[in-house]
Design a protein around this motif. Structure first.
Motif, short mmCIF file in Angstrom:
data_model
loop_
_atom_site.label_atom_id
_atom_site.label_comp_id
_atom_site.label_asym_id
_atom_site.label_seq_id
_atom_site.Cartn_x
_atom_site.Cartn_y
_atom_site.Cartn_z
N GLU A 105 0.83 -1.20 0.00
CA GLU A 105 0.00 0.00 0.00
C GLU A 105 0.87 1.26 0.00
O GLU A 105 0.59 2.22 -0.72
CB GLU A 105 -0.92 0.01 1.23
CG GLU A 105 -1.94 -1.10 1.25
CD GLU A 105 -2.92 -1.03 0.09
OE1 GLU A 105 -3.33 0.09 -0.29
OE2 GLU A 105 -3.28 -2.09 -0.45
N ILE A 106 1.91 1.25 0.81
CA ILE A 106 2.77 2.42 0.95
C ILE A 106 3.61 2.64 -0.31
O ILE A 106 3.70 3.76 -0.83
CB ILE A 106 3.67 2.28 2.18
CG1 ILE A 106 2.80 2.31 3.45
CG2 ILE A 106 4.73 3.37 2.23
CD1 ILE A 106 3.48 1.79 4.69
N MET A 109 1.28 3.61 -3.22
CA MET A 109 0.42 4.77 -2.95
C MET A 109 -0.99 4.55 -3.51
O MET A 109 -1.51 5.30 -4.32
CB MET A 109 1.04 6.04 -3.54
CG MET A 109 2.31 6.46 -2.83
SD MET A 109 2.06 6.88 -1.08
CE MET A 109 1.16 8.41 -1.20
N VAL A 113 -4.19 4.21 0.84
CA VAL A 113 -3.02 4.61 1.62
C VAL A 113 -3.37 5.56 2.76
O VAL A 113 -2.72 5.54 3.81
CB VAL A 113 -1.92 5.21 0.70
CG1 VAL A 113 -2.25 6.64 0.30
CG2 VAL A 113 -0.55 5.12 1.35
N ASP A 114 -4.41 6.38 2.60
CA ASP A 114 -4.81 7.27 3.69
C ASP A 114 -5.26 6.48 4.91
O ASP A 114 -4.97 6.84 6.05
CB ASP A 114 -5.91 8.23 3.24
CG ASP A 114 -5.37 9.32 2.32
OD1 ASP A 114 -4.15 9.58 2.36
OD2 ASP A 114 -6.17 9.90 1.57
N LYS A 115 -5.97 5.40 4.65
CA LYS A 115 -6.41 4.53 5.75
C LYS A 115 -5.20 3.85 6.40
O LYS A 115 -5.15 3.69 7.62
CB LYS A 115 -7.40 3.48 5.21
CG LYS A 115 -7.95 2.56 6.27
CD LYS A 115 -8.90 3.26 7.21
CE LYS A 115 -9.56 2.28 8.17
NZ LYS A 115 -10.42 2.95 9.14
N MET A 116 -4.22 3.47 5.57
CA MET A 116 -3.00 2.88 6.12
C MET A 116 -2.27 3.87 7.03
O MET A 116 -1.74 3.51 8.07
CB MET A 116 -2.05 2.44 4.98
CG MET A 116 -2.55 1.30 4.13
SD MET A 116 -2.80 -0.23 5.05
CE MET A 116 -4.56 -0.20 5.27
N ARG A 117 -2.26 5.15 6.60
CA ARG A 117 -1.64 6.19 7.43
C ARG A 117 -2.33 6.28 8.79
O ARG A 117 -1.68 6.42 9.82
CB ARG A 117 -1.71 7.54 6.74
CG ARG A 117 -0.68 7.75 5.66
CD ARG A 117 -0.60 9.21 5.26
NE ARG A 117 0.30 9.39 4.15
CZ ARG A 117 -0.08 9.66 2.91
NH1 ARG A 117 -1.37 9.76 2.62
NH2 ARG A 117 0.82 9.84 1.96
N GLU A 118 -3.66 6.22 8.79
CA GLU A 118 -4.41 6.28 10.04
C GLU A 118 -4.00 5.14 10.98
O GLU A 118 -3.89 5.33 12.19
CB GLU A 118 -5.91 6.17 9.78
CG GLU A 118 -6.56 7.42 9.23
CD GLU A 118 -8.04 7.21 8.98
OE1 GLU A 118 -8.67 6.43 9.72
OE2 GLU A 118 -8.56 7.81 8.03
N ILE A 120 -1.09 3.26 10.96
CA ILE A 120 0.32 3.14 11.38
C ILE A 120 0.98 4.45 11.78
O ILE A 120 1.99 4.45 12.46
CB ILE A 120 1.13 2.43 10.27
CG1 ILE A 120 2.37 1.78 10.88
CG2 ILE A 120 1.47 3.38 9.14
CD1 ILE A 120 2.97 0.71 10.05
N SER A 121 0.40 5.60 11.42
CA SER A 121 1.03 6.88 11.75
C SER A 121 1.25 7.10 13.25
O SER A 121 2.27 7.69 13.64
CB SER A 121 0.23 8.04 11.16
OG SER A 121 0.48 8.14 9.78
N TRP A 124 4.59 5.55 13.96
CA TRP A 124 5.69 6.31 13.40
C TRP A 124 5.90 7.63 14.16
O TRP A 124 7.03 8.05 14.36
CB TRP A 124 5.44 6.59 11.91
CG TRP A 124 5.56 5.36 11.07
CD1 TRP A 124 6.09 4.15 11.42
CD2 TRP A 124 5.15 5.23 9.72
NE1 TRP A 124 6.03 3.27 10.37
CE2 TRP A 124 5.45 3.90 9.30
CE3 TRP A 124 4.53 6.08 8.80
CZ2 TRP A 124 5.18 3.43 8.04
CZ3 TRP A 124 4.25 5.61 7.53
CH2 TRP A 124 4.58 4.29 7.15
#
Length: 198
Positions: A105-106, A109, A113-118, A120-121, A124
């Motif tokens: 996903e990363i 892109m 990917v926005d959901k992935m950011r939610e 794992i962010s 990080w």
């Protein structure tokens, strides 16, 4: 005793996890998932509402949110970085399919990917916070926080696939404990941390 409905739903989730990790999200159909799970194709819509919902259910089931809560309470930068490396390598070893999904996903892109950011962010952000705290305390020494964060994540989360580089490698494949030690030593030395890493 597992309820039959729960059993079928988990079979679908597990089948989807396996196929998405192997072929990618777009190349995997609902029909393939249901064939792998031994389930009626209509059950994906009935239980989940569609393929994308099945995809995110994988993370609801298998992403270690409980460990993230514990990790967020860590204040010591050195201990926090050590724990991050240990937990990521343990997850990578225990559930390579989940890591493959995140990496795909990363790297690509995708629209998800926005959901992935939610998801794992927060992890990080905690690593970033620990790096900066370590620098402010004089424990870590580096110039750019952004670059250092990317280097540390690259050495741990985006660990390269050994199989691709196999023709270049001459040593036996290390076990998880050895990989954890070597990665921790590498990262802490890169951060100019001047204490033994073991």
């Amino acid at each position: 005793m597992v309820h039959p409905e729960t059993d079928v739903k988990m079979k679908i989730v597990l089948a989807a996890k396996k196929l998405f990790a192997k072929h990618g999200y777009d190349a995997t159909s609902v029909r393939q998932i249901c064939e792998e799970a031994g389930a009626n194709v209509a059950l994906v819509s009935y239980y989940f509402g569609g393929k994308e919902s099945v995809y995110f259910e994988i993370f609801n089931q298998y992403f270690p949110f409980d460990r993230l809560e514990t990790y967020n309470k860590i204040d010591d930068p050195v201990y926090g970085i050590r724990m991050m490396i240990e937990n990521v390598i343990e997850l990578r070893t225990r559930d390579p399919e989940l890591i493959s999904l995140l990496q795909m996903e990363i790297i690509m892109m995708t629209p998800r990917v926005d959901k992935m950011r939610e998801i794992i962010s927060p992890f990080w952000a905690k690593v970033r916070d620990l790096l900066e705290k370590g620098r402010q305390a004089g424990l870590f020494h580096f110039e750019s926080l952004d670059s250092t964060l990317l280097f540390v994540l690259g050495a741990t989360f985006f660990y390269k696939q050994r199989e691709f580089y196999e023709p270049l490698l001459t040593e036996p494949k290390p076990d998880t404990k050895t990989i954890t030690y070597q990665t921790t030593a590498f990262v802490l030395r890169a951060l100019c941390y001047e204490t033994k890493t073991r």
